[in-house]
Enzyme design. Structure first.
Site, short mmCIF file in Angstrom:
data_model
loop_
_atom_site.label_atom_id
_atom_site.label_comp_id
_atom_site.label_asym_id
_atom_site.label_seq_id
_atom_site.Cartn_x
_atom_site.Cartn_y
_atom_site.Cartn_z
N LYS A 16 -1.51 5.28 -6.35
CA LYS A 16 -2.27 6.40 -6.93
C LYS A 16 -1.57 6.86 -8.20
O LYS A 16 -0.37 6.63 -8.42
CB LYS A 16 -2.40 7.56 -5.95
CG LYS A 16 -1.07 8.21 -5.52
CD LYS A 16 -0.51 9.24 -6.49
CE LYS A 16 0.86 9.78 -6.07
NZ LYS A 16 1.52 10.57 -7.12
N PRO A 100 5.89 -0.63 -7.28
CA PRO A 100 7.33 -0.37 -7.38
C PRO A 100 7.76 0.80 -6.50
O PRO A 100 7.00 1.73 -6.26
CB PRO A 100 7.54 -0.07 -8.87
CG PRO A 100 6.19 0.32 -9.39
CD PRO A 100 5.20 -0.45 -8.57
N ILE A 101 9.01 0.73 -6.03
CA ILE A 101 9.56 1.74 -5.12
C ILE A 101 10.11 2.92 -5.92
O ILE A 101 10.69 2.75 -6.99
CB ILE A 101 10.68 1.12 -4.27
CG1 ILE A 101 10.13 -0.06 -3.45
CG2 ILE A 101 11.31 2.15 -3.34
CD1 ILE A 101 11.22 -0.91 -2.83
N ALA A 103 8.61 5.33 -7.55
CA ALA A 103 8.01 5.29 -8.88
C ALA A 103 7.05 6.43 -9.18
O ALA A 103 6.55 6.54 -10.29
CB ALA A 103 7.27 3.96 -9.05
N GLY A 104 6.75 7.28 -8.19
CA GLY A 104 5.75 8.31 -8.40
C GLY A 104 4.34 7.80 -8.18
O GLY A 104 3.37 8.47 -8.53
N LEU A 105 4.21 6.60 -7.58
CA LEU A 105 2.91 5.99 -7.32
C LEU A 105 2.54 6.01 -5.84
O LEU A 105 1.48 5.54 -5.44
CB LEU A 105 2.89 4.55 -7.84
CG LEU A 105 3.16 4.38 -9.33
CD1 LEU A 105 3.27 2.90 -9.69
CD2 LEU A 105 2.07 5.06 -10.17
N SER A 109 3.60 6.04 0.95
CA SER A 109 2.57 6.84 1.61
C SER A 109 1.30 6.03 1.82
O SER A 109 0.64 6.14 2.86
CB SER A 109 2.26 8.09 0.77
OG SER A 109 3.38 8.95 0.72
N ASP A 142 1.20 13.58 1.09
CA ASP A 142 0.15 12.88 0.37
C ASP A 142 -0.45 11.71 1.15
O ASP A 142 -1.32 11.01 0.65
CB ASP A 142 0.62 12.41 -1.01
CG ASP A 142 1.88 11.55 -0.95
OD1 ASP A 142 2.37 11.28 0.17
OD2 ASP A 142 2.38 11.17 -2.02
#
EC number: 2.7.1.148
Length: 311
Positions: A16, A100-101, A103-105, A109, A142
């Site tokens: 996301k 990617p780990i 990463a804010g993506l 989650s 999230d």
């Protein structure tokens, strides 16, 4: 224990980005009250699930940087579902990692939600959507978003969801320095220390902010004379402390057909939006070597109307 048949279930588990991230304040329970718009993109991990009758959760992955033990969100999700459903079946799970780990993506989650959805089907539990969301909210703020997917308004800690109706077809370029990660908890702590002096107790203000995002959130994301508005309060903290984020935002801002750019979540991944996927692909083709030389991994993708899907 009755043996189940051993079908193999495959699931696409997408990342996301945050199209809006507003920190309203810190709550008395220690969490932050948020107002967000989250959007699934088609940068995805893939999970395979297969029954085992040993009553064990066995996780394997092609990613060497992940813990595969009980602290992994996939394993936590599987164990929670087993406990909640009072069953003794296990599962063999394989994760093919592309997101990617750190990463804010929200790859972790997404994987957790995919596990709840996948094992609900594999184990023939027939849990309804609301039950899966309730379980998801106990694992992470999230994760309920990924049970729902697509584009959503997210309130509270992120677990209060309202579906948005949109048909955005923007192309997306993502940039991340592979050697840099950001702690979400530390970022919120730093933001709170700078901007949240007192505990939040103004319900009217919270409702007004929510209403404003309901009424105007999509309008701010509509392409109009090459001006889009994306807000990320956490960027105020991370950009000032992280040179790779600052540079990524600068590089994206200079792309010829960029409509807007921002950081996703708590970073460090940054993204730019383009009018369509073809434009984004052309931009990345022209600049991928340049990004690599500057130390960034890059991806091109588009928005998804749905989130987690069976394949």
């Amino acid at each position: 224990m009755q043996d189940l048949a051993k079908p193999k279930i495959k699931i696409k588990s997408p990342a996301k980005i945050n199209l809006h991230l507003e920190v309203i304040g810190k709550r008395e329970d220690g969490f932050h009250e948020l107002a967000m718009i989250m959007q699934n993109i088609d940068l995805s991990d893939y999970l395979e699930f297969e029954i085992n009758n040993e009553g064990l959760i066995k996780l394997e992955s092609d990613c060497n940087d992940l813990s595969l033990s009980d602290d992994n969100l996939i394993v936590k999700s599987a164990n929670l579902l087993r406990k909640n459903s009072n069953i003794n079946y296990g599962a063999n799970i394989f994760l093919r990692k592309n997101i990617p780990i750190g990463a804010g993506l929200a790859g972790g989650s997404s994987n957790a939600a995919a596990t709840l959805i996948g094992l609900n089907k594999l184990w023939n539990l027939d849990l309804d959507h609301g039950t899966l969301c309730s379980l998801a909210s106990t694992l992470g703020s999230d994760i309920p978003f990924f049970i729902n997917g697509g584009i959503q308004l997210c309130f509270g800690r992120g677990e209060i969801l309202e579906k948005l109706d949109s048909n955005f077809e923007y192309g997306v370029i993502l940039l991340k320095n592979p050697n840099v990660s950001v702690s979400t908890a530390e970022t919120y702590k730093k933001y709170s220390n700078r901007f949240c002096d007192n505990h939040l107790n103004d319900r009217k203000m919270i409702e007004n902010i929510r209403k404003n995002l309901r009424d105007n959130g999509l309008n701010k994301l509509n392409f109009d004379n090459q001006h889009l508005f994306i807000k990320n309060d956490l960027q105020l903290v991370v950009e000032n402390e992280n040179d790779s984020v600052k540079q990524a935002l600068y590089l994206l801002s200079k792309l010829e057909n960029c409509l807007t750019f921002s950081m996703s979540g708590s970073g460090p991944t940054c993204f730019a939006l383009f009018k369509d996927i073809e434009t984004a692909k052309k931009e990345l083709t022209a600049n991928s070597k340049f990004f690599k030389d500057k130390g960034y991994d890059s991806w091109v993708c588009t928005f998804l109307e749905k989130g987690i899907t069976f394949i």
